[in-house]
Enzyme design. Structure first.
Site, PDB file in Angstrom:
ATOM      1  N   ARG A 184      31.358  -7.788  98.507  1.00 52.21           N
ATOM      2  CA  ARG A 184      31.009  -9.401  99.339  1.00 52.21           C
ATOM      3  C   ARG A 184      31.396  -9.326  99.904  1.00 52.21           C
ATOM      4  O   ARG A 184      32.180 -10.475 100.560  1.00 52.21           O
ATOM      5  CB  ARG A 184      31.406 -10.523  97.865  1.00 52.21           C
ATOM      6  CG  ARG A 184      30.729 -10.150  96.735  1.00 52.21           C
ATOM      7  CD  ARG A 184      29.012  -9.987  96.674  1.00 52.21           C
ATOM      8  NE  ARG A 184      28.692  -9.820  95.002  1.00 52.21           N
ATOM      9  CZ  ARG A 184      28.388  -8.391  95.062  1.00 52.21           C
ATOM     10  NH1 ARG A 184      28.183  -7.803  95.538  1.00 52.21           N
ATOM     11  NH2 ARG A 184      27.755  -8.889  93.780  1.00 52.21           N
ATOM     12  N   SER A 240      26.542 -16.179  90.569  1.00 50.72           N
ATOM     13  CA  SER A 240      27.873 -15.718  90.031  1.00 50.72           C
ATOM     14  C   SER A 240      28.762 -16.718  91.197  1.00 50.72           C
ATOM     15  O   SER A 240      28.846 -16.361  91.816  1.00 50.72           O
ATOM     16  CB  SER A 240      28.041 -14.148  90.245  1.00 50.72           C
ATOM     17  OG  SER A 240      27.311 -13.543  89.440  1.00 50.72           O
ATOM     18  N   GLU A 247      32.884 -17.352  94.424  1.00 51.43           N
ATOM     19  CA  GLU A 247      32.352 -16.397  95.539  1.00 51.43           C
ATOM     20  C   GLU A 247      30.845 -17.632  96.254  1.00 51.43           C
ATOM     21  O   GLU A 247      30.983 -16.900  97.566  1.00 51.43           O
ATOM     22  CB  GLU A 247      31.171 -15.567  94.618  1.00 51.43           C
ATOM     23  CG  GLU A 247      30.124 -14.751  94.959  1.00 51.43           C
ATOM     24  CD  GLU A 247      28.936 -13.715  94.485  1.00 51.43           C
ATOM     25  OE1 GLU A 247      30.025 -12.811  93.247  1.00 51.43           O
ATOM     26  OE2 GLU A 247      28.127 -13.484  95.024  1.00 51.43           O
TER      27      GLU A 247
HETATM   28  C1  LIG Z   1      19.887 -17.168  90.877  1.00 54.58           C
HETATM   29  C2  LIG Z   1      20.579 -16.243  91.243  1.00 54.58           C
HETATM   30  C3  LIG Z   1      21.174 -14.860  91.839  1.00 54.58           C
HETATM   31  C4  LIG Z   1      22.500 -14.609  91.923  1.00 54.58           C
HETATM   32  N1  LIG Z   1      22.346 -12.607  92.618  1.00 54.58           N
HETATM   33  C5  LIG Z   1      23.254 -12.461  93.228  1.00 54.58           C
HETATM   34  C6  LIG Z   1      22.898 -10.793  92.859  1.00 54.58           C
HETATM   35  O1  LIG Z   1      22.508 -10.180  92.213  1.00 54.58           O
HETATM   36  N2  LIG Z   1      23.877 -10.363  93.850  1.00 54.58           N
HETATM   37  C7  LIG Z   1      24.301 -10.929  95.132  1.00 54.58           C
HETATM   38  O2  LIG Z   1      25.417 -10.446  95.938  1.00 54.58           O
HETATM   39  N3  LIG Z   1      23.855 -11.982  94.829  1.00 54.58           N
HETATM   40  C8  LIG Z   1      23.122 -13.009  94.310  1.00 54.58           C
HETATM   41  N4  LIG Z   1      22.912 -14.703  94.449  1.00 54.58           N
HETATM   42  C9  LIG Z   1      24.004 -15.029  95.323  1.00 54.58           C
HETATM   43  C10 LIG Z   1      22.908 -14.567  96.994  1.00 54.58           C
HETATM   44  O3  LIG Z   1      21.418 -14.828  96.145  1.00 54.58           O
HETATM   45  C11 LIG Z   1      22.951 -13.761  97.895  1.00 54.58           C
HETATM   46  O4  LIG Z   1      24.257 -13.782  98.394  1.00 54.58           O
HETATM   47  C12 LIG Z   1      22.223 -13.971  99.034  1.00 54.58           C
HETATM   48  O5  LIG Z   1      23.159 -12.435  99.429  1.00 54.58           O
HETATM   49  C13 LIG Z   1      22.404 -15.133  99.893  1.00 54.58           C
HETATM   50  O6  LIG Z   1      21.916 -14.949 100.795  1.00 54.58           O
HETATM   51  P1  LIG Z   1      20.974 -16.435 101.438  1.00 54.58           P
HETATM   52  O7  LIG Z   1      20.532 -16.151 102.903  1.00 54.58           O
HETATM   53  O8  LIG Z   1      20.462 -17.645 100.568  1.00 54.58           O
HETATM   54  O9  LIG Z   1      22.945 -16.854 102.256  1.00 54.58           O
HETATM   55  P2  LIG Z   1      22.797 -18.391 102.033  1.00 54.58           P
HETATM   56  O10 LIG Z   1      24.137 -18.358 100.860  1.00 54.58           O
HETATM   57  O11 LIG Z   1      21.823 -19.570 102.714  1.00 54.58           O
HETATM   58  O12 LIG Z   1      24.240 -17.881 103.125  1.00 54.58           O
HETATM   59  C14 LIG Z   1      25.909 -17.544 102.939  1.00 54.58           C
HETATM   60  C15 LIG Z   1      26.475 -16.837 103.954  1.00 54.58           C
HETATM   61  O13 LIG Z   1      25.867 -16.025 104.352  1.00 54.58           O
HETATM   62  C16 LIG Z   1      26.238 -16.338 106.222  1.00 54.58           C
HETATM   63  N5  LIG Z   1      24.881 -16.650 106.476  1.00 54.58           N
HETATM   64  C17 LIG Z   1      23.118 -16.358 106.264  1.00 54.58           C
HETATM   65  N6  LIG Z   1      22.240 -15.889 107.328  1.00 54.58           N
HETATM   66  C18 LIG Z   1      23.173 -15.545 107.878  1.00 54.58           C
HETATM   67  C19 LIG Z   1      22.407 -14.505 109.500  1.00 54.58           C
HETATM   68  N7  LIG Z   1      21.560 -14.382 109.885  1.00 54.58           N
HETATM   69  N8  LIG Z   1      23.775 -14.426 110.413  1.00 54.58           N
HETATM   70  C20 LIG Z   1      24.886 -14.975 109.867  1.00 54.58           C
HETATM   71  N9  LIG Z   1      25.988 -15.098 108.968  1.00 54.58           N
HETATM   72  C21 LIG Z   1      24.372 -15.576 108.183  1.00 54.58           C
HETATM   73  C22 LIG Z   1      25.497 -18.176 105.736  1.00 54.58           C
HETATM   74  O14 LIG Z   1      26.688 -18.594 107.229  1.00 54.58           O
HETATM   75  C23 LIG Z   1      27.052 -18.641 104.603  1.00 54.58           C
HETATM   76  O15 LIG Z   1      28.247 -18.290 105.276  1.00 54.58           O
HETATM   77  C24 LIG Z   1      22.452 -15.269  93.486  1.00 54.58           C
HETATM   78  C25 LIG Z   1      22.005 -16.459  93.898  1.00 54.58           C
HETATM   79  C26 LIG Z   1      21.274 -17.185  92.811  1.00 54.58           C
HETATM   80  C27 LIG Z   1      21.114 -18.737  92.714  1.00 54.58           C
END
Ligand SMILES: Cc1cc2nc3c(=O)[nH]c(=O)nc-3n(C[C@H](O)[C@H](O)[C@H](O)COP(=O)(O)OP(=O)(O)OC[C@H]3O[C@@H](n4cnc5c(N)ncnc54)[C@H](O)[C@@H]3O)c2cc1C
Length: 303
Positions: A177, A228, A298
């Site tokens: 992470r 998580s 997280e």
């Molecule tokens: C039901 C559910 C299940 C999930 N399962 C998992 C799993 O199995 N494994 C896992 O690792 N995660 C999981 N997650 C968490 C999440 O989906 C992941 O961490 C995902 O990668 C976040 O992507 P996002 O586009 O939503 O980022 P966001 O939540 O919008 O942002 C997260 C961080 O990334 C940064 N960010 C986003 N885009 C960029 C970019 N282009 N450049 C620089 N920084 C950026 C943001 O500033 C922020 O700090 C889950 C979440 C949910 C709700």
């Protein structure tokens, strides 16, 4: 003219959709959060560069959001600009025999389906993670034994001086992470390339469906959450420790430790930022006292 008027007119010029006083509830999977000043749907690297220059010259606070699936946003909102790098900046392409290129706003699930349709293996683990490719690389998202670092080859990002730079996977400091992008808060990922291996369409499809069904079985997907809630502590699992401490189902206001998966804090309908913070503080305190493990949140706090 206020900065928001000037910014709206810049967005019109760049054909980027922008919304004033937008609720972050609509842009986070937790469905929690107040309003931001302006939310801009980024549509290209060039627009992102122009908007960043504007914001930096005026010292305006901004935050990069993907699909908001790993975000806990404050009910008081965000007194700045949200740069949403999501579906308006989404493009996937096959390069040569085994590589896939995508822009940062591409949905991970769409990327996995594209890989499957091209009989390319390596991203099956990511099917069902509800984020963008950019957000996934930022977090080095992972599941079921796979992580982005297993497949990413290189990426482009915009640095603190608004220049487009490239970076190889070996320099991304990818670990659990964590990535160099989570260290460098000024860098914004714009696109990336994955090295895949040739596979069998049916086998890839089967694996993806198997993992998606596991998610549906084990995770409380019927409630808003950020996935998580705690990082995996070294030597154990957050969900196991929470369960051992008898905290399953504990709630504060509308926030609850899921009874289906104790590693998830869910929004039962009207949870506030404070509810989640109070509940997670209680969980962390109790787990520390009873087991000695220090749990770490997280989701990223947006305030
Ligand atoms: C039901 C559910 C299940 C999930 N399962 C998992 C799993 O199995 N494994 C896992 O690792 N995660 C999981 N997650 C968490 C999440 O989906 C992941 O961490 C995902 O990668 C976040 O992507 P996002 O586009 O939503 O980022 P966001 O939540 O919008 O942002 C997260 C961080 O990334 C940064 N960010 C986003 N885009 C960029 C970019 N282009 N450049 C620089 N920084 C950026 C943001 O500033 C922020 O700090 C889950 C979440 C949910 C709700």
């Amino acid at each position: 003219m206020t900065y928001t008027d000037e910014l709206s007119s810049l967005c019109r010029k760049l054909c980027c959709e922008c919304r004033a006083e937008e609720s972050l509830k609509r842009h986070t999977t937790f469905k929690i959060g107040g309003n931001c000043k302006i939310l801009i749907n980024i549509n290209s690297s060039n627009s992102l560069k122009e908007i960043l220059k504007f914001l930096k010259e005026r010292n305006i606070k901004y935050f990069v959001l993907g699909k908001g699936s790993n975000i806990l946003a404050d009910d008081n909102g965000f007194d700045g600009v949200i740069l949403k790098v999501s579906k308006d900046f989404s493009h996937i392409e096959k390069i040569g025999e085994t590589e896939i290129f995508c822009t940062a706003g591409t949905s991970l699930s769409k990327l996995c389906i594209f890989a499957m349709e091209n009989s390319l293996s390596g991203l099956e683990f990511a099917y069902g993670i509800p984020g963008t490719a950019g957000g996934a690389l930022f977090m080095n998202a992972g599941a079921y034994g796979g992580e982005l670092r297993d497949v990413v080859k290189s990426a482009h990002y915009i640095n603190e001086a608004c220049e487009i730079c490239s970076i190889d996977a070996k320099d991304m400091k990818l670990s659990y992470r964590h990535s160099i992008f989570s260290e460098q808060s000024d860098w914004i990922i714009t696109d990336m390339t994955f090295s895949m291996i040739k596979g069998d369409y049916e086998q890839i499809k089967e694996k993806m469906n198997e993992l998606l069904n596991k998610r549906k079985d084990k995770q409380p997907l019927e409630f808003p959450s950020a996935g998580s809630t705690f990082k995996r502590p070294e030597g154990s699992y957050a969900s196991l420790l929470i369960e051992q401490c008898g905290l399953k189902g504990m709630s504060v206001g509308g926030a609850e430790v899921s009874t289906k998966h104790s590693g998830f804090v869910i929004n039962k309908g009207d949870a506030t930022f404070e509810d989640v913070i109070k509940l997670t503080d209680k969980v962390r305190k109790c787990v520390l006292e009873k087991t000695g493990y220090q749990l770490e949140l997280e989701p990223i706090i947006l305030k």
